[in-house]
Scaffold this motif. Structure first.
Motif, PDB file in Angstrom:
ATOM      1  N   VAL A   1       0.864  -1.167   0.139  1.00  0.00           N
ATOM      2  CA  VAL A   1      -0.083  -0.085  -0.006  1.00  0.00           C
ATOM      3  C   VAL A   1       0.857   1.245   0.016  1.00  0.00           C
ATOM      4  O   VAL A   1       0.379   2.328  -0.409  1.00  0.00           O
TER       5      VAL A   1
ATOM      6  N   PRO B   1      -0.843   3.360  -2.790  1.00  0.00           N
ATOM      7  CA  PRO B   1      -2.069   3.806  -1.923  1.00  0.00           C
ATOM      8  C   PRO B   1      -3.371   3.946  -2.560  1.00  0.00           C
ATOM      9  O   PRO B   1      -4.151   3.837  -1.725  1.00  0.00           O
ATOM     10  N   LYS B   2      -3.334   4.383  -3.714  1.00  0.00           N
ATOM     11  CA  LYS B   2      -4.666   4.642  -4.381  1.00  0.00           C
ATOM     12  C   LYS B   2      -5.500   3.261  -4.402  1.00  0.00           C
ATOM     13  O   LYS B   2      -6.708   3.086  -4.319  1.00  0.00           O
TER      14      LYS B   2
ATOM     15  N   ALA C   1      -5.117   0.939  -2.443  1.00  0.00           N
ATOM     16  CA  ALA C   1      -5.669   0.416  -0.927  1.00  0.00           C
ATOM     17  C   ALA C   1      -7.047   1.413  -0.728  1.00  0.00           C
ATOM     18  O   ALA C   1      -7.787   0.860  -0.015  1.00  0.00           O
ATOM     19  N   LEU C   2      -7.031   2.817  -1.277  1.00  0.00           N
ATOM     20  CA  LEU C   2      -8.145   3.286  -1.022  1.00  0.00           C
ATOM     21  C   LEU C   2      -9.387   2.948  -1.642  1.00  0.00           C
ATOM     22  O   LEU C   2     -10.487   2.967  -1.040  1.00  0.00           O
TER      23      LEU C   2
ATOM     24  N   VAL D   1      -8.950  -0.840   2.110  1.00  0.00           N
ATOM     25  CA  VAL D   1      -8.119  -1.483   2.890  1.00  0.00           C
ATOM     26  C   VAL D   1      -7.432  -0.581   3.839  1.00  0.00           C
ATOM     27  O   VAL D   1      -6.698   0.299   3.312  1.00  0.00           O
ATOM     28  N   PHE D   2      -7.740  -0.640   5.284  1.00  0.00           N
ATOM     29  CA  PHE D   2      -6.981   0.395   6.097  1.00  0.00           C
ATOM     30  C   PHE D   2      -6.183  -0.175   7.121  1.00  0.00           C
ATOM     31  O   PHE D   2      -5.326   0.360   7.760  1.00  0.00           O
ATOM     32  N   MET D   3      -6.304  -1.360   7.491  1.00  0.00           N
ATOM     33  CA  MET D   3      -5.451  -2.054   8.302  1.00  0.00           C
ATOM     34  C   MET D   3      -4.635  -3.248   7.816  1.00  0.00           C
ATOM     35  O   MET D   3      -4.915  -3.921   6.700  1.00  0.00           O
TER      36      MET D   3
END
Lengths: 96, 578
Positions: free
Chosen positions: A46, A50-51, A53-54, A58-60
């Motif tokens: 991520v 990162p995009k 993940a967004l 997915v945050f954890m």
């Protein structure tokens, strides 16, 4: 579920952090033991993506997503508790 | 906050919340580039406050914002906040506000340790794309609860805090405190967070005698002074409203010399011209002493001058008030019709004294009222509001003065409690500029209304007790008589007045008779004077005639002697030589 069902995983990790490295190792070990020759692992970092993940929510990290066979399932954490992971994946019979 | 000059330098380091009262408590807002912890029980308003902070920044400070929702979905948050009129969907469309739904799935399986690295990486991407300056993590406790041990929780809080500081984001992290534990946060693990952050705000929601009371308190704020007291607040229809009593620095008011009529001409005279514009007037008295009538007269006078007026009645329905006032010649209905007057029956407002104040303020602002009547303000101290009513009344007066609104409040005195002039139940008498006290006087089987001015700042005023007379043509005051140390009112006053009138008439008649008699005597004397003068002239003439006759006789006589002598041939002798 037959013994020949192929498993497809996506593992979201956060760079080389301790937790992420552990998760990669744990998943690899689990697949070697219980799903030899019938698994596919896609690792997404991520930090680099990162995009993604967004978009995937997915945050954890680390988060393991089982894409196939259905249903799609999510496991959060280092996957250190093998029994829990196998239970979720429907592989507990394999231990017995 | 529209900061006045001394606050300007500080304000640069502070991020305005858009909540006037909170900005005032903190001297300009939350610490810019730092993290604020917002703690409160369920339903204490954490999410609303946090969202208002973001919306304000995005709308007025051009600071785009991100809301990370761990508990409620963004859809529900948006729906709940729709009524506040913050135009959140508009801000979303303009990419000024972004909601990140980060609710853990209820069937989420956890195996081993994890961290928030993924979320922070995702947020980094989002911050970069929209240039966000403000961020809220709502209900962080939900995620923390998933972490396996206290150490992991601390690690993630630390990670989050470091991440925020590094990016110089002005952040709010909200955490739930358990149930009704209103004054202390759960000791672990949130205590750790409280030490870490630069600012901590605690929201409190309690119920006293069945009335909901909300308050907030700034627990810490590094590097700045702040109001450490609990401040009541309310979630109104525009969001948070925090009440400030202006205890630190009382607001400077514009002092006004203009007078406004009280609606009773003779009362204006007693006050030396009426109330001051922007003054707070308190009318106290027992039930039935015509407090409402007096405040109604003020409202009517204000409407006649063309001033917009708000009339808040707690005791009775507004239509009843209009009908009752019409019976004494105070006609409010036409002003109601032309929109100058707005009447609110406050019985429909329920809740804390704070609620009343905020509603009345909102209504007055909405109506752009220059004059406000509250009848009676003592209704506030009922049911569970004993403690707060006082400070609410203080703030009511502060607000009306700051606004230049002329405020007339009535206050009911309890006949049983025996409080007469020592003070109204709410001690607003010391803050009010003019205090008019109405009283009954029992005398000779009558109950009459007496009016006296207890105080009136800055105006010379009559110290005499007057009788308040209500008739179907209006309200007026009458002078009272003091006889034998007692004030006479009603029939006794009338009798006294009549007796005086009769005495006066009698005296006048006697005077007239005397004058007539004197006139007659004068005339008689004048007549006598004239006749005497005539007589005098006659006497004088007579006297002159007599003198002349005597002289001529003498001449004749001497001439006669000479002639006889001649005739006799006598010696010439001198007449005296005999």
């Amino acid at each position: 579920m037959t013994r020949n069902t192929s498993f497809s995983f996506r593992l979201y990790v956060a760079g080389n952090t301790h937790n992420s490295a552990q998760a990669i190792a744990n998943l690899a070990a689990l697949c070697r033991t219980h799903l030899p020759g019938r698994h596919k692992i896609d690792v997404i970092d991520v930090f680099r993506n990162p995009k993604r993940a967004l978009a995937d929510g997915v945050f954890m990290t680390p988060t393991l997503v089982k894409l196939a066979p259905l249903p799609v399932q999510k496991i959060v954490g280092t996957l250190s508790q093998t029994e829990t992971v196998l239970q979720v994946l429907g592989l507990e019979a394999a231990i017995a | 906050m529209k900061s006045s000059s001394p606050l300007r330098t500080k304000a640069a380091r502070k991020a305005s919340t858009g909540i006037a009262g909170l900005d005032e408590i903190t001297g300009g807002g939350l610490p810019r580039g730092r993290t604020t912890l917002l703690v409160g029980g369920p339903g204490s308003g954490k999410t609303i406050l946090a969202l208002q902070f973001l919306a304000h920044g995005a709308r007025t400070r051009k600071e785009s914002a991100i809301f990370v929702a761990f508990e409620e979905t963004s859809k529900r948050i948006l729906a709940n906040a729709a009524s506040f009129g913050w135009n959140l969907t508009d801000l979303q469309r303009k990419k000024k506000l972004y909601f990140m739904d980060a609710q853990p799935l209820p069937d989420l399986v956890r195996s081993g340790d994890f961290d928030l690295g993924g979320m922070l990486a995702a947020l980094d991407a989002q911050i970069k794309s929209m240039g966000a300056r403000r961020i809220v993590f709502d209900a962080l406790d939900v995620v923390l609860a998933l972490l396996p041990d206290a150490l992991a929780k601390q690690r993630e809080m630390y990670r989050l805090h470091e991440w925020l500081l590094k990016r110089e984001l002005t952040g709010i992290i909200t955490l739930k405190s358990g149930g009704d534990e209103t004054h202390s946060v759960n000791p672990q693990p949130f205590g750790f967070m409280q030490f870490m952050v630069d600012c901590a705000v605690i929201l409190n929601h309690s119920v006293a005698l069945g009335v909901s009371q909300r308050s907030m308190r700034v627990q810490k704020y590094r590097g700045t002074s702040f109001d450490e007291n609990e401040s009541p607040f309310l979630i109104g229809n525009r969001g948070f409203e925090v009440a400030i009593a202006h205890t630190l620095s009382r607001v400077e008011f514009k002092v006004n010399d203009e007078r406004v009529s009280s609606g009773v001409a003779r009362l204006d005279t007693m006050l030396g011209g009426g109330y001051y514009r922007g003054a707070s007037v308190l009318i106290t008295g027992f039930s039935g002493t015509a407090k409402t009538t007096l405040s109604g007269a003020f409202a009517e006078a204000a409407c006649r001058r063309g001033e917009r007026t708000l009339f808040v009645c707690f005791d009775s329905n507004s239509t009843e008030v209009i009908r009752n006032l019409a019976s004494v010649g105070i006609r409010l209905d036409r002003h109601l019709k032309n929109g100058r007057l707005r009447m609110i029956s406050a019985r429909v407002i329920t809740g804390s004294a704070e609620t009343y104040l905020v509603r009345i303020k909102a209504l007055a602002e909405e109506h752009r009222a220059r004059c406000v009547v509250i009848d009676p303000v003592s209704a506030w101290s009922k049911s569970g509001n004993d403690l707060t009513a006082q400070s609410v009344a203080d703030r009511l007066i502060d607000w009306s003065k700051g606004d230049g609104t002329t405020l007339v409040c009535t206050s009911l005195l309890d006949e049983m409690s025996g409080q007469v002039e020592n003070g109204s139940p709410l001690q607003i008498s010391s803050l009010a500029d003019t205090w008019i006290h109405l009283n009954y006087l029992m005398q000779a089987g009558e109950r009459n209304r007496g009016l006296s001015i207890v105080k009136s700042r800055g105006t010379a005023h009559s110290n005499q007790v007057r009788e308040l007379i209500l008739s179907d043509t209006g309200v007026t005051l009458a002078d009272t008589y003091t006889a034998g140390g007692e004030v006479l009112m009603g029939t006794l006053r009338w009798e006294k007045e009549r007796a005086e009138r009769v005495a006066h008439e009698t005296a006048e008649t006697v005077a007239t008779l005397n004058r007539v008699r004197l006139d007659a005597e004068e005339a008689e004397l004048e007549v006598r004077l004239k006749s005497l003068q005539v007589e005098l002239v006659a006497k004088q003439v007579e006297k002159a005639l007599l003198v002349r006759t005597t002289q001529s006789d003498k001449g004749e006589l001497s001439r006669g002697h000479t002639r006889i002598g001649e005739l006799r041939g006598a010696d010439t002798v001198k007449p005296g030589r005999k």
